[in-house]
Design a protein around this motif. Structure first.
Motif, mmCIF file in Angstrom:
data_model
loop_
_atom_site.group_PDB
_atom_site.id
_atom_site.type_symbol
_atom_site.label_atom_id
_atom_site.label_comp_id
_atom_site.label_asym_id
_atom_site.label_seq_id
_atom_site.Cartn_x
_atom_site.Cartn_y
_atom_site.Cartn_z
ATOM 1 N N PHE A 359 -32.245 -47.838 -1.532
ATOM 2 C CA PHE A 359 -33.642 -47.407 -1.622
ATOM 3 C C PHE A 359 -33.797 -46.310 -0.572
ATOM 4 C CE2 PHE A 359 -37.802 -49.045 -3.366
ATOM 5 C CZ PHE A 359 -38.541 -47.932 -3.004
ATOM 6 N N ILE A 360 -33.787 -45.055 -1.043
ATOM 7 C CA ILE A 360 -33.742 -43.892 -0.157
ATOM 8 C C ILE A 360 -35.159 -43.374 0.063
ATOM 9 C CG2 ILE A 360 -32.840 -41.552 0.102
ATOM 10 C CD1 ILE A 360 -30.838 -42.804 -2.311
ATOM 11 N N VAL A 361 -35.532 -43.190 1.317
ATOM 12 C CA VAL A 361 -36.839 -42.625 1.654
ATOM 13 C C VAL A 361 -36.615 -41.248 2.257
ATOM 14 C CG1 VAL A 361 -39.004 -42.925 2.882
ATOM 15 C CG2 VAL A 361 -37.737 -44.934 2.099
ATOM 16 N N LEU A 362 -37.079 -40.222 1.560
ATOM 17 C CA LEU A 362 -36.899 -38.844 1.992
ATOM 18 C C LEU A 362 -38.110 -38.353 2.785
ATOM 19 C CD1 LEU A 362 -35.655 -37.388 -1.418
ATOM 20 C CD2 LEU A 362 -34.218 -38.048 0.523
ATOM 21 N N GLY A 363 -37.848 -37.501 3.778
ATOM 22 C CA GLY A 363 -38.940 -36.895 4.538
ATOM 23 C C GLY A 363 -39.563 -37.802 5.569
ATOM 24 N N ILE A 383 -40.301 -52.221 1.240
ATOM 25 C CA ILE A 383 -38.947 -52.263 0.658
ATOM 26 C C ILE A 383 -38.270 -53.579 0.984
ATOM 27 C CG2 ILE A 383 -36.651 -51.196 0.750
ATOM 28 C CD1 ILE A 383 -38.157 -48.510 1.299
ATOM 29 N N HIS A 384 -38.360 -54.024 2.222
ATOM 30 C CA HIS A 384 -37.725 -55.292 2.617
ATOM 31 C C HIS A 384 -38.338 -56.479 1.868
ATOM 32 C CE1 HIS A 384 -35.318 -53.338 5.547
ATOM 33 N NE2 HIS A 384 -36.282 -53.101 6.410
ATOM 34 N N LYS A 385 -39.647 -56.406 1.609
ATOM 35 C CA LYS A 385 -40.322 -57.521 0.942
ATOM 36 C C LYS A 385 -40.038 -57.559 -0.557
ATOM 37 C CE LYS A 385 -44.894 -59.560 0.146
ATOM 38 N NZ LYS A 385 -46.345 -59.505 0.494
ATOM 39 N N TYR A 386 -40.173 -56.419 -1.233
ATOM 40 C CA TYR A 386 -40.104 -56.396 -2.692
ATOM 41 C C TYR A 386 -38.739 -55.969 -3.236
ATOM 42 C CZ TYR A 386 -45.193 -56.922 -2.641
ATOM 43 O OH TYR A 386 -46.467 -57.392 -2.450
ATOM 44 N N LEU A 392 -31.988 -50.017 2.720
ATOM 45 C CA LEU A 392 -32.911 -48.950 3.075
ATOM 46 C C LEU A 392 -32.141 -47.777 3.687
ATOM 47 C CD1 LEU A 392 -35.725 -47.722 3.722
ATOM 48 C CD2 LEU A 392 -35.709 -49.090 5.819
ATOM 49 N N VAL A 393 -32.382 -46.571 3.149
ATOM 50 C CA VAL A 393 -31.707 -45.365 3.639
ATOM 51 C C VAL A 393 -32.775 -44.328 4.010
ATOM 52 C CG1 VAL A 393 -30.038 -43.546 3.147
ATOM 53 C CG2 VAL A 393 -29.748 -45.819 2.121
ATOM 54 N N PRO A 394 -33.128 -44.206 5.292
ATOM 55 C CA PRO A 394 -34.126 -43.214 5.700
ATOM 56 C C PRO A 394 -33.497 -41.853 5.982
ATOM 57 C CG PRO A 394 -33.584 -44.632 7.556
ATOM 58 C CD PRO A 394 -32.713 -45.077 6.410
ATOM 59 N N VAL A 395 -34.109 -40.794 5.453
ATOM 60 C CA VAL A 395 -33.662 -39.427 5.714
ATOM 61 C C VAL A 395 -34.826 -38.684 6.371
ATOM 62 C CG1 VAL A 395 -32.792 -37.282 4.739
ATOM 63 C CG2 VAL A 395 -32.123 -39.471 3.719
ATOM 64 N N GLU A 396 -34.670 -38.306 7.637
ATOM 65 C CA GLU A 396 -35.761 -37.672 8.377
ATOM 66 C C GLU A 396 -36.076 -36.284 7.826
ATOM 67 O OE1 GLU A 396 -34.976 -37.717 12.553
ATOM 68 O OE2 GLU A 396 -35.423 -39.854 12.751
ATOM 69 N N ILE A 397 -37.292 -35.853 8.082
ATOM 70 C CA ILE A 397 -37.779 -34.585 7.543
ATOM 71 C C ILE A 397 -36.926 -33.406 8.009
ATOM 72 C CG2 ILE A 397 -39.433 -34.225 9.431
ATOM 73 C CD1 ILE A 397 -40.044 -33.401 5.715
ATOM 74 N N ILE A 415 -32.966 -46.110 -5.995
ATOM 75 C CA ILE A 415 -34.329 -45.592 -6.059
ATOM 76 C C ILE A 415 -34.510 -44.566 -4.945
ATOM 77 C CG2 ILE A 415 -36.788 -46.157 -5.882
ATOM 78 C CD1 ILE A 415 -36.015 -49.023 -6.800
ATOM 79 N N VAL A 416 -35.064 -43.430 -5.316
ATOM 80 C CA VAL A 416 -35.350 -42.363 -4.350
ATOM 81 C C VAL A 416 -36.863 -42.270 -4.182
ATOM 82 C CG1 VAL A 416 -35.152 -39.909 -3.833
ATOM 83 C CG2 VAL A 416 -33.278 -41.092 -5.017
#
Length: 673
Positions: A359-363, A383-386, A392-397, A415-416
């Motif tokens: 589950f990738i979170v961009l920005g 994301i952790h709950k559902y 979880l893959v965070p990509v900083e801005i 999922i992006v």
């Protein structure tokens, strides 16, 4: 206990456009015992009339008018009338936090120091940024260490403003008249009288850079000569007072003189062709030696007058700024490549190895907007709950170079997502374009945008941005756009045809902060200083007058933005918790920030929310309006009655059953992509 008298000296010269804002923030300090000295230095606009008008309204204001003599002369003039135990200087086109005076006086009363400084925030056309950040909440240094910090010119600068002084330690006519850069000249003398100095880590002074006032930025031969003179005189004085700092002084001098000549050369004031023979001779000599000898040349360089050292300064500038530019570019590129390579390897090892569903979170934000930081943590919780089976893959801005690695690894099971907030459109062009670019790389993947506000200006720029956005969104094959307000939802339906959009609450409304239990007292003001600010100076005065009438001095000013970038998760959590604790101790929040309202709801604090430029406040308010301790104020003139209603509210408890149900629905929609 009687408050010590503080004399605030404000030189005034042709600042009719900015003076009201400055005086508003001084007059409405949460500290009463002030002597406000306005020295009109021969203004030719309406500045003097504005000063006199304020003096009629507030008996603490004293207005003095004199012939134009410059900033130094005006400050010296004001000092002759200063009766306070402490003195602070404010430039009349700047402004200060409503807490600045009280916080500085508290530092004096709680510590055995002779001077107190705070950090400052530069403001350029609504772009506000903390100039420097120190880790310690309060850093106390002796005179020698203070001089060293001033020479480094980073965390501590020679600006006379942003500081408070003991009146009895300021010599008569301390500011040299007829010279620019008077702060640099005066600071060694002011520091020499001190045994210890306290430096706060809060940005309490707002320095306006967008009015073209800065002498530093106004390149002329007079300013260059004055700057050179100030640097020479101040550093000579430091060596006299602290001889052990000789080496530090010489290093600082080399850097500063090169900077002076850079201004001369770039402005065209100096023609270096006349100095070419000497430059060639010295250049040949330096080719045979290590460049590291240059710092050792500093004492010789600064023994010359401006004219005699011109050629050497030009040479130094040309060698390191011009002729070596290719080498420097290569080295910078290599350093950047090395840093990115190391980060890419660590990122791949941590997030992209294995067969986990992603589950990738961009920005993801790494800047100091605490509202966006709260959204980030809410997304993580969601994301952790559902989606507990996803990594979880965070990509900083600022880490766009990692997107390519993510793209190589992503599959149709992953999922992006794009970070939530208010960044789609023209309010924050760089953020919008960066996020749009990130998203465009995943047209064939499952992709969502966490609840956002859309705002496109009705001009050619806005129309072009909208067209670009529509083009990217319409190419997405498995895509959901979540909007957090009805305006944005309707806009998406009408302007982004073919794009599936769903109305959902602001993500931060899912957070459950733990707030310290304490008796509530006073008010906290969370007011904007950025490009979305819509509160006029007149409205601000009315607001502060009503706050004073209700709470006396029992109020403080804070913000949901710390104006500081490159922060990590732990730092952000600490700042969020600190703000929530302040709000949890307050009887009332007054704010024009959306997440000021949201945080008030989360901390069960009565809140009055004022409109801003974006429609997001009204839209997000719709999700929480059933909570009767949140008041949306449309008319600032009705503020008194709204304050009474807010304070009369009892049993404040954030009810959000409907919000929790919507987030569960949101998870279902994402699962069906």
């Amino acid at each position: 206990m009687t408050e010590p008298l503080v004399s605030v000296i404000i030189p005034v010269y042709n600042v009719e456009k900015y003076l009201d804002k400055c005086l508003t923030t001084v007059v409405y300090q949460n500290y009463n015992n002030l002597q406000i000295i306005l020295v009109d230095d021969g203004s030719t606009d309406n500045s003097l009339s504005i000063c006199k008008h304020w003096s009629i309204k507030d008996e603490r204001i004293e207005v003095y008018s004199k012939k134009n003599g410059g900033l130094s002369d005006a400050r010296n003039y004001g000092l002759r009338y200063a009766k306070g135990e402490y003195v602070s200087f404010i430039d009349s086109d700047d402004w200060i936090s409503l807490n600045m005076i009280s916080k500085m006086v508290n530092v004096f009363s709680e510590n055995d120091v002779d001077m107190v400084t705070c950090q400052f925030i530069t403001v350029n056309n609504g772009d506000a940024k903390l100039f420097s950040y120190q880790d310690k909440k309060l850093n106390i240094v002796d005179r020698k260490e203070m001089f060293k910090l001033l020479l480094e010119d980073n965390n501590m600068t020679s600006h006379v403003w942003r500081k408070m002084y003991k009146r009895n330690l300021i010599p008569k006519d301390v500011f040299e008249v007829g010279k620019n850069f008077e702060d640099i000249l005066a600071m060694p003398t002011l520091v020499s009288k001190c045994q210890s100095i306290a430096s706060m880590n809060e940005g309490l002074y707002f320095y306006r850079t967008s009015n073209g006032k800065s002498i530093v930025n106004a390149i002329s031969l007079k300013n260059i000569e004055d700057r050179f003179y100030a640097i020479k005189e101040s550093t000579n004085e430091i060596i006299k007072l602290e001889p052990q700092l000789g080496k530090v002084v010489n290093q600082a001098l080399l850097i500063k003189e090169i900077d002076v000549y850079r201004n001369l050369i770039d402005s065209g004031i100096i023609n270096d062709k006349q100095a070419l023979p000497l430059i060639t001779s010295i250049k040949e000599d330096l080719r045979e030696k290590d460049y590291r000898i240059l710092p050792g040349m500093a004492p010789k360089m600064f023994g010359y007058s401006i004219l005699k050292s011109k050629a050497l300064a030009i040479l130094t500038y040309r060698l390191f700024e011009k002729q070596d530019s290719l080498f420097k570019k290569v080295m910078r590129r290599f350093k950047l490549y090395s840093e990115r390579h190391n980060k890419r390897v660590a990122f791949k090892d941590k997030y992209l190895n294995g067969n986990d569903k992603l589950f990738i979170v961009l920005g993801v934000p790494n800047y100091g907007n605490l509202g966006d930081q709260a959204l980030k943590f809410a997304e993580y919780n969601f994301i952790h709950k559902y989606f507990p089976d996803f990594k979880l893959v965070p990509v900083e801005i600022n880490d766009g170079f990692l997107v390519r690695n993510v793209k190589k690894r992503v599959t149709n099971k992953d999922i992006v997502a794009l970070q939530a907030g208010g960044n789609i459109g023209t309010l924050y062009p760089w953020l919008h374009n960066t996020q749009l670019n990130f998203l465009s790389k995943f047209a064939r993947n499952k992709a969502i945008i966490f609840p956002q506000t859309l705002y496109f200006s009705d001009d050619p720029m806005g129309k072009q941005y909208l067209q670009n956005t529509k083009s990217v969104y319409q190419q997405m094959q498995h895509f959901l756009l979540f909007t957090r307000d009805k305006f944005s939802y309707d806009f998406a339906q009408n302007k982004l045809q073919g794009v599936r959009s769903v109305l959902m609450p602001d993500m931060a409304l899912s957070l459950t902060p733990k707030v310290e239990e304490s008796k509530r007292s006073g008010a906290i003001l969370l007011l904007r200083n950025d490009s979305e600010k819509t509160l006029s100076v007149e409205d601000l005065q009315l607001l502060l007058r009503k706050v004073k009438e209700t709470f006396g001095n029992n109020y403080l000013q804070s913000d949901t933005h710390i104006h500081f970038d490159d922060i990590d998760d732990n730092f952000a959590k600490d700042k969020l918790q600190g703000l929530w604790n302040k709000m949890g101790k307050s009887q009332l929040v007054i704010t024009d920030r959306l997440h000021g309202m949201v945080f008030a709801a989360l901390t069960n604090t009565p809140c009055i929310i004022l409109h801003s430029k974006s429609p997001k406040i009204q839209g997000v308010y719709e999700w929480i309006k059933n909570n009767k301790f949140i008041f949306l104020e449309d008319d600032i003139n009705e503020l008194s009655s709204t304050i009474k209603s807010a304070l009369a509210t009892s049993d404040c408890h954030f009810e959000r059953k409907n919000i929790k149900e919507k987030f569960a629905q949101m998870a279902e929609l994402i699962n069906k992509l």
